[in-house]
Design a protein around this motif. Structure first.
Motif, PDB file in Angstrom:
ATOM      1  N   VAL A 179     -21.119 -52.647 -83.555  1.00 35.31           N
ATOM      2  CA  VAL A 179     -20.110 -51.631 -83.859  1.00 35.31           C
ATOM      3  C   VAL A 179     -20.849 -50.331 -84.119  1.00 35.31           C
ATOM      4  N   VAL A 180     -20.459 -49.277 -83.400  1.00 35.53           N
ATOM      5  CA  VAL A 180     -21.014 -47.949 -83.642  1.00 35.53           C
ATOM      6  C   VAL A 180     -19.858 -46.969 -83.782  1.00 35.53           C
ATOM      7  N   ALA A 181     -20.061 -45.935 -84.579  1.00 35.63           N
ATOM      8  CA  ALA A 181     -19.035 -44.921 -84.775  1.00 35.63           C
ATOM      9  C   ALA A 181     -19.686 -43.584 -85.079  1.00 35.63           C
ATOM     10  N   VAL A 182     -19.021 -42.528 -84.605  1.00 32.14           N
ATOM     11  CA  VAL A 182     -19.494 -41.164 -84.823  1.00 32.14           C
ATOM     12  C   VAL A 182     -18.294 -40.279 -85.119  1.00 32.14           C
ATOM     13  N   SER A 183     -18.430 -39.430 -86.136  1.00 28.37           N
ATOM     14  CA  SER A 183     -17.425 -38.409 -86.439  1.00 28.37           C
ATOM     15  C   SER A 183     -18.036 -37.044 -86.206  1.00 28.37           C
TER      16      SER A 183
ATOM     17  N   ALA B 213     -17.376 -36.084 -80.330  1.00 26.02           N
ATOM     18  CA  ALA B 213     -17.411 -37.436 -80.890  1.00 26.02           C
ATOM     19  C   ALA B 213     -17.561 -38.477 -79.779  1.00 26.02           C
ATOM     20  N   PHE B 214     -16.810 -38.310 -78.685  1.00 25.64           N
ATOM     21  CA  PHE B 214     -16.938 -39.243 -77.562  1.00 25.64           C
ATOM     22  C   PHE B 214     -18.345 -39.209 -76.978  1.00 25.64           C
ATOM     23  N   GLU B 215     -18.862 -38.014 -76.738  1.00 29.77           N
ATOM     24  CA  GLU B 215     -20.199 -37.886 -76.141  1.00 29.77           C
ATOM     25  C   GLU B 215     -21.282 -38.474 -77.043  1.00 29.77           C
ATOM     26  N   ALA B 216     -21.216 -38.171 -78.324  1.00 30.12           N
ATOM     27  CA  ALA B 216     -22.231 -38.662 -79.267  1.00 30.12           C
ATOM     28  C   ALA B 216     -22.163 -40.183 -79.408  1.00 30.12           C
ATOM     29  N   CYS B 217     -20.968 -40.744 -79.456  1.00 24.97           N
ATOM     30  CA  CYS B 217     -20.823 -42.191 -79.590  1.00 24.97           C
ATOM     31  C   CYS B 217     -21.333 -42.889 -78.328  1.00 24.97           C
ATOM     32  N   ARG B 218     -21.025 -42.327 -77.166  1.00 25.40           N
ATOM     33  CA  ARG B 218     -21.522 -42.913 -75.908  1.00 25.40           C
ATOM     34  C   ARG B 218     -23.050 -42.891 -75.870  1.00 25.40           C
ATOM     35  N   LYS B 219     -23.638 -41.780 -76.283  1.00 27.33           N
ATOM     36  CA  LYS B 219     -25.098 -41.668 -76.315  1.00 27.33           C
ATOM     37  C   LYS B 219     -25.681 -42.690 -77.298  1.00 27.33           C
ATOM     38  N   LEU B 220     -25.039 -42.844 -78.442  1.00 25.79           N
ATOM     39  CA  LEU B 220     -25.520 -43.779 -79.455  1.00 25.79           C
ATOM     40  C   LEU B 220     -25.535 -45.212 -78.928  1.00 25.79           C
ATOM     41  N   ILE B 221     -24.440 -45.690 -78.357  1.00 25.81           N
ATOM     42  CA  ILE B 221     -24.399 -47.078 -77.899  1.00 25.81           C
ATOM     43  C   ILE B 221     -25.302 -47.271 -76.682  1.00 25.81           C
TER      44      ILE B 221
END
Length: 153
Positions: free
Chosen positions: A108-112, A119-127
């Motif tokens: 589970v990953v999440a970004v605000s 938020a979408f771009e950062a979460c995609r990069k994170l996962i």
């Protein structure tokens, strides 16, 4: 009216990494979502990865995750890279290790961020970076008796 970007809420938070962990216990979507709550964020993106019953055209019977002792440090490095490149207000990532069943939550990953696009771009990069760079390996056993190791490194 023109949008102003000088409000402190439009900037990255000073310490946006709220939760990072690799655990051998079931993961909580609610815990991760709560960890990234931020009043200045207009967008929160959450990704949940679950164990599916197939891979590469074969039925999966069993799955286990294992990790290198440096996995949490690598997870932090990946998270720090994301917060350096996006206006992250809050970030969380947890990954499961051990034996899992079909339907179990594996990651589970999440970004605000101030806005949804960020938020979408950062979460995609994170996962994506977590899956490619953090030394966590997946051992799959297929219904035909064959096995396969899949990993980040």
């Amino acid at each position: 009216m023109a949008q102003k970007h000088d409000h402190p809420g439009e900037q990255a938070a000073d310490d946006p990494i709220k939760l990072l962990a690799i655990r051998d216990t079931p993961l909580s979507v609610d815990e991760v979502f709560r960890a990234v709550g931020d009043d200045a964020s207009g967008g929160t993106t959450l990704f949940v990865g679950t164990v599916r019953n197939h891979d590469g055209g074969a039925d999966v019977d069993a799955l286990g995750y294992s990790c290198h002792p440096t996995a949490e440090a690598e997870l932090r490095r990946v998270a720090e890279k994301v917060v350096a490149n996006y206006p992250v207000r809050a970030l969380a990532a947890v990954h499961r290790v051990g034996d899992l069943r079909v339907g179990d939550i594996a990651v589970v990953v999440a970004v605000s961020c101030p806005h949804r696009g960020e938020a979408f771009e950062a979460c995609r990069k994170l996962i994506d970076d977590l899956k490619h760079e953090v030394p966590i390996w997946k051992h799959q056993t297929f219904s035909d008796g064959t096995e396969e190791w899949v990993g980040a490194c």
